[in-house]
Design an enzyme around this catalytic site. Structure first.
Site, mmCIF file in Angstrom:
data_model
loop_
_atom_site.group_PDB
_atom_site.id
_atom_site.type_symbol
_atom_site.label_atom_id
_atom_site.label_comp_id
_atom_site.label_asym_id
_atom_site.label_seq_id
_atom_site.Cartn_x
_atom_site.Cartn_y
_atom_site.Cartn_z
ATOM 1 N N SER A 14 0.838 -1.202 0.000
ATOM 2 C CA SER A 14 0.000 0.000 0.000
ATOM 3 C C SER A 14 0.869 1.246 0.000
ATOM 4 O O SER A 14 1.672 1.465 0.917
ATOM 5 C CB SER A 14 -0.903 0.013 1.235
ATOM 6 N N HIS A 39 -1.377 -1.174 -4.196
ATOM 7 C CA HIS A 39 -2.651 -0.804 -3.568
ATOM 8 C C HIS A 39 -2.646 0.701 -3.314
ATOM 9 O O HIS A 39 -1.739 1.226 -2.660
ATOM 10 C CB HIS A 39 -2.792 -1.586 -2.260
ATOM 11 N N ASP A 41 -4.699 3.779 -1.702
ATOM 12 C CA ASP A 41 -5.748 4.130 -0.749
ATOM 13 C C ASP A 41 -6.204 5.565 -0.949
ATOM 14 O O ASP A 41 -5.485 6.502 -0.612
ATOM 15 C CB ASP A 41 -5.217 3.971 0.675
ATOM 16 N N MET A 43 -8.635 8.472 0.168
ATOM 17 C CA MET A 43 -9.429 8.857 1.346
ATOM 18 C C MET A 43 -9.884 10.300 1.208
ATOM 19 O O MET A 43 -9.092 11.168 0.839
ATOM 20 C CB MET A 43 -8.577 8.730 2.605
ATOM 21 N N HIS A 72 -8.395 1.526 -3.971
ATOM 22 C CA HIS A 72 -9.338 1.329 -2.860
ATOM 23 C C HIS A 72 -9.952 2.678 -2.501
ATOM 24 O O HIS A 72 -9.295 3.531 -1.906
ATOM 25 C CB HIS A 72 -8.555 0.730 -1.681
ATOM 26 N N MET A 74 -11.944 4.894 -0.360
ATOM 27 C CA MET A 74 -12.576 5.121 0.948
ATOM 28 C C MET A 74 -13.171 6.519 0.900
ATOM 29 O O MET A 74 -12.676 7.462 1.527
ATOM 30 C CB MET A 74 -11.529 4.972 2.063
ATOM 31 N N MET A 143 -11.928 -5.638 5.285
ATOM 32 C CA MET A 143 -11.017 -4.792 6.065
ATOM 33 C C MET A 143 -10.677 -5.492 7.377
ATOM 34 O O MET A 143 -11.571 -5.980 8.078
ATOM 35 C CB MET A 143 -11.657 -3.441 6.373
ATOM 36 N N ASP A 181 -6.901 -6.241 4.253
ATOM 37 C CA ASP A 181 -6.240 -4.934 4.268
ATOM 38 C C ASP A 181 -6.230 -4.393 5.695
ATOM 39 O O ASP A 181 -7.291 -4.128 6.266
ATOM 40 C CB ASP A 181 -7.010 -3.995 3.330
HETATM 41 C C1 DX5 Z 1 -6.297 1.468 5.845
HETATM 42 C C2 DX5 Z 1 -5.870 1.296 4.400
HETATM 43 C C3 DX5 Z 1 -4.786 0.316 4.243
HETATM 44 C C4 DX5 Z 1 -3.483 0.704 4.898
HETATM 45 C C5 DX5 Z 1 -2.851 -0.550 5.397
HETATM 46 O O1 DX5 Z 1 -7.286 2.420 5.912
HETATM 47 O O2 DX5 Z 1 -6.971 0.871 3.620
HETATM 48 O O3 DX5 Z 1 -4.583 -0.055 2.892
HETATM 49 O O4 DX5 Z 1 -2.603 1.353 4.024
HETATM 50 O O5 DX5 Z 1 -1.719 -0.204 6.127
HETATM 51 P P1 DX5 Z 1 -0.948 -1.221 7.054
HETATM 52 O O6 DX5 Z 1 -0.508 -2.372 6.181
HETATM 53 O O7 DX5 Z 1 0.205 -0.412 7.562
HETATM 54 O O8 DX5 Z 1 -1.888 -1.668 8.117
HETATM 55 ZN ZN ZN Z 2 -6.629 -0.063 1.508
#
Ligand code: DX5
Ligand code: ZN
Length: 222
Positions: A14, A39, A41, A43, A72, A74, A143, A181
């Site tokens: 990620s 990956h 993320d 947000m 992903h 969010m 998750m 994840d």
């Molecule tokens: C959390 C994200 C993850 C995050 C995982 O909200 O969706 O993808 O980057 O990070 P680690 O592997 O450090 O838990």
């Molecule tokens: Zn993620």
């Protein structure tokens, strides 16, 4: 790019855990380390309590690298922003079942756009919430932390839900990947594999490792 099936182990570092002052070097480092997918993320500061990056970042990575982009979202309105991520070059787009949209319609639009279709659910969301959509997806993201931040502890209480997702897939002749994840590292990956997950997202345990290649391999072989 080889198409992975749910029988393959897929490691997806990620980018959230990367050094944002050197994004291109970090992406190259992940690719050299043996990452199968990257990956990303996204947000929005609304669906989760953090703001990361948007389609411009996805596009910059797409334009300069060959790796499969696992995006992903969010965000509260994935239906509204979807075309921008398609345009940016996402290979797979995952939206949350808890977000404010017509889930079936959004999933249909992802597929029509030619992307692989992902659906995510938070730790507190029961498996029954995603059941109506399972014949429309390529990937189910369970998750294993409350989304928003990297570096949180893996929630093993999510494992029964993964077992349910795997059993449902077998009973119904489906073939979606099961992705986990949050908090994944060589110590927690075995529980996720045992429950039925095959796609492992790993942020801090890969990007912050001294040897990222070794970290990816250890998670793959855990
Ligand atoms: C959390 C994200 C993850 C995050 C995982 O909200 O969706 O993808 O980057 O990070 P680690 O592997 O450090 O838990
Ligand atoms: Zn993620």
């Amino acid at each position: 790019m080889i198409d992975r099936t749910y029988q393959d182990r897929v490691i997806a570092p990620s980018l959230l855990a990367a050094d944002f002052s050197r994004v291109q070097e970090e992406v190259s480092r992940a690719i050299s380390a043996g990452a199968d997918w990257l990956h990303l993320d996204v947000m929005d500061g609304h669906f989760v309590d953090n703001i990361s990056f948007g389609p411009a970042m996805v596009n910059a990575i797409h334009e300069t690298n060959d790796i499969f982009l696992d995006v992903h979202l969010m965000i509260s309105r994935p239906d509204h922003y979807l075309p921008r991520f398609v345009e940016a070059g996402a290979d797979l787009i995952t939206v949350h079942v808890e977000a404010d949209h017509d889930v079936a319609e959004t999933l249909g639009r992802i597929k029509e756009a030619g992307c692989q279709v992902g659906l995510a659910l938070n730790p507190a969301t029961p498996f029954s919430e995603v059941v109506p959509f399972l014949d429309k997806i390529d990937l189910l993201l369970c998750m294993t932390v409350v989304p928003g931040f990297g570096g949180q502890a893996f929630m093993q209480e999510v494992m029964p839900k993964i077992e349910e997702a795997k059993a449902y897939r077998e009973q119904h002749g489906l073939s979606y990947h099961i992705e986990v994840d949050g908090g994944l590292k060589k110590e927690t990956a075995p529980q996720a594999y045992a429950a039925g997950a095959n796609v492992i997202v790993a942020g801090s345990s890969t990007f912050n490792a001294e040897d990222m290649g070794a970290a990816v391999q250890e998670i793959r072989e855990a």
